[in-house]
Scaffold this motif. Structure first.
Motif, PDB file in Angstrom:
ATOM      1  N   ALA A  20      -3.044   3.080   9.307  1.00 56.70           N
ATOM      2  CA  ALA A  20      -1.790   3.779   9.023  1.00 56.70           C
ATOM      3  C   ALA A  20      -2.084   5.049   8.232  1.00 56.70           C
ATOM      4  CB  ALA A  20      -0.846   2.886   8.215  1.00 56.70           C
ATOM      5  N   ILE A  21      -1.267   6.054   8.463  1.00 56.22           N
ATOM      6  CA  ILE A  21      -1.325   7.283   7.674  1.00 56.22           C
ATOM      7  C   ILE A  21       0.047   7.458   7.060  1.00 56.22           C
ATOM      8  CG2 ILE A  21      -1.643   9.780   7.682  1.00 56.22           C
ATOM      9  CD1 ILE A  21      -3.733   9.401   9.833  1.00 56.22           C
ATOM     10  N   VAL A  22       0.085   7.462   5.734  1.00 56.31           N
ATOM     11  CA  VAL A  22       1.331   7.569   4.992  1.00 56.31           C
ATOM     12  C   VAL A  22       1.776   9.035   5.035  1.00 56.31           C
ATOM     13  CG1 VAL A  22       2.489   7.164   2.789  1.00 56.31           C
ATOM     14  CG2 VAL A  22       0.603   5.679   3.513  1.00 56.31           C
ATOM     15  N   ALA A  24       0.824  -1.215   0.000  1.00 55.91           N
ATOM     16  CA  ALA A  24       0.000   0.000   0.000  1.00 55.91           C
ATOM     17  C   ALA A  24       0.858   1.265   0.000  1.00 55.91           C
ATOM     18  CB  ALA A  24      -0.920   0.006   1.217  1.00 55.91           C
ATOM     19  N   GLY A  25       2.179   1.107  -0.042  1.00 60.16           N
ATOM     20  CA  GLY A  25       3.064   2.271  -0.033  1.00 60.16           C
ATOM     21  C   GLY A  25       3.305   2.816   1.361  1.00 60.16           C
ATOM     22  N   ILE A  29       7.669   3.176  17.772  1.00 60.57           N
ATOM     23  CA  ILE A  29       6.641   3.848  16.971  1.00 60.57           C
ATOM     24  C   ILE A  29       5.505   4.339  17.864  1.00 60.57           C
ATOM     25  CG2 ILE A  29       4.993   3.547  15.069  1.00 60.57           C
ATOM     26  CD1 ILE A  29       6.923   1.242  14.099  1.00 60.57           C
ATOM     27  N   LYS A  30       5.105   3.501  18.771  1.00 63.14           N
ATOM     28  CA  LYS A  30       4.077   3.777  19.769  1.00 63.14           C
ATOM     29  C   LYS A  30       2.731   4.246  19.177  1.00 63.14           C
ATOM     30  CE  LYS A  30       6.871   4.475  23.865  1.00 63.14           C
ATOM     31  NZ  LYS A  30       7.643   3.335  23.640  1.00 63.14           N
ATOM     32  N   PRO A  31       2.078   3.401  18.365  1.00 56.31           N
ATOM     33  CA  PRO A  31       0.726   3.752  17.918  1.00 56.31           C
ATOM     34  C   PRO A  31      -0.247   3.665  19.096  1.00 56.31           C
ATOM     35  CG  PRO A  31       1.228   1.486  17.335  1.00 56.31           C
ATOM     36  CD  PRO A  31       2.481   2.065  17.924  1.00 56.31           C
ATOM     37  N   THR A  32      -1.388   4.306  18.971  1.00 58.49           N
ATOM     38  CA  THR A  32      -2.426   4.078  19.965  1.00 58.49           C
ATOM     39  C   THR A  32      -2.894   2.642  19.800  1.00 58.49           C
ATOM     40  OG1 THR A  32      -4.226   4.804  18.520  1.00 58.49           O
ATOM     41  CG2 THR A  32      -3.180   6.489  19.907  1.00 58.49           C
ATOM     42  N   THR A  33      -3.412   2.056  20.856  1.00 59.97           N
ATOM     43  CA  THR A  33      -3.860   0.671  20.753  1.00 59.97           C
ATOM     44  C   THR A  33      -4.914   0.377  21.799  1.00 59.97           C
ATOM     45  OG1 THR A  33      -3.102  -1.605  20.425  1.00 59.97           O
ATOM     46  CG2 THR A  33      -2.145  -0.404  22.277  1.00 59.97           C
ATOM     47  N   GLY A  34      -5.568  -0.724  21.603  1.00 58.02           N
ATOM     48  CA  GLY A  34      -6.495  -1.264  22.586  1.00 58.02           C
ATOM     49  C   GLY A  34      -6.421  -2.764  22.480  1.00 58.02           C
ATOM     50  N   ASP A  37       4.292   3.915   9.793  1.00 53.96           N
ATOM     51  CA  ASP A  37       3.135   4.761   9.508  1.00 53.96           C
ATOM     52  C   ASP A  37       1.900   4.368  10.316  1.00 53.96           C
ATOM     53  OD1 ASP A  37       4.432   6.332   7.451  1.00 53.96           O
ATOM     54  OD2 ASP A  37       4.315   4.534   6.189  1.00 53.96           O
ATOM     55  N   VAL A  38       1.975   3.274  11.075  1.00 54.22           N
ATOM     56  CA  VAL A  38       0.823   2.798  11.846  1.00 54.22           C
ATOM     57  C   VAL A  38       0.553   3.761  12.996  1.00 54.22           C
ATOM     58  CG1 VAL A  38      -0.064   0.933  13.304  1.00 54.22           C
ATOM     59  CG2 VAL A  38       1.149   0.396  11.182  1.00 54.22           C
TER      60      VAL A  38
END
Length: 127
Positions: free
Chosen positions: A124-126, A65-66, A99-104, A71-72
């Motif tokens: 993810a946001i590229v 997806a590039g 990276i530390k994305p938000t999560t649940g 990017d997550v």
């Protein structure tokens, strides 16, 4: 905006009418993904190996997806037994500590097969 559907080849994609991931603009949403339980490297009773397998496979989907794991921005983790929290967290942390994305993490009653202990969704946001 263009829409890019990323298919995995799963027979469920046509049966259910979904794809592994969708990219629109700079946003990539990844469907709930379970491990490929092979009985050797990934066993039905190993939440760590299942989580690791899921993230490894989704890294490839994101690349198509590039995007990348960097990017997550969010993961949603579903487990059939919250007692696996430490194993799931250890595998998730191996990839996302920096990276530390938000999560649940959510305990649910069942997944589509009793072999599956974990299912994860990704956003993810590229950049």
């Amino acid at each position: 905006m263009n829409r890019q559907n990323i298919l995995s080849g799963s027979p469920w994609e046509d049966k259910m009418g979904y794809c592994r991931a969708v990219r629109i603009g700079n946003i990539v949403e990844v469907s709930g993904t379970v491990a490929i339980v092979d009985g050797e490297k990934v066993k039905a009773d190993d939440a760590y190996a299942q989580t690791n397998n899921i993230i490894e496979r989704i890294a490839k989907v994101l690349e198509e997806a590039g995007a990348s794991l960097n990017d997550v921005i969010r993961t949603r983790i579903f487990t059939t037994d919250i007692q696996y929290f430490d194993e799931i967290a250890r595998a998730h942390g191996a990839y996302f500590l920096g990276i530390k994305p938000t999560t649940g993490i959510y305990e649910i009653s069942k997944l589509v097969s009793p072999d599956y202990l974990v299912e994860i969704e990704f956003t993810a946001i590229v950049q």
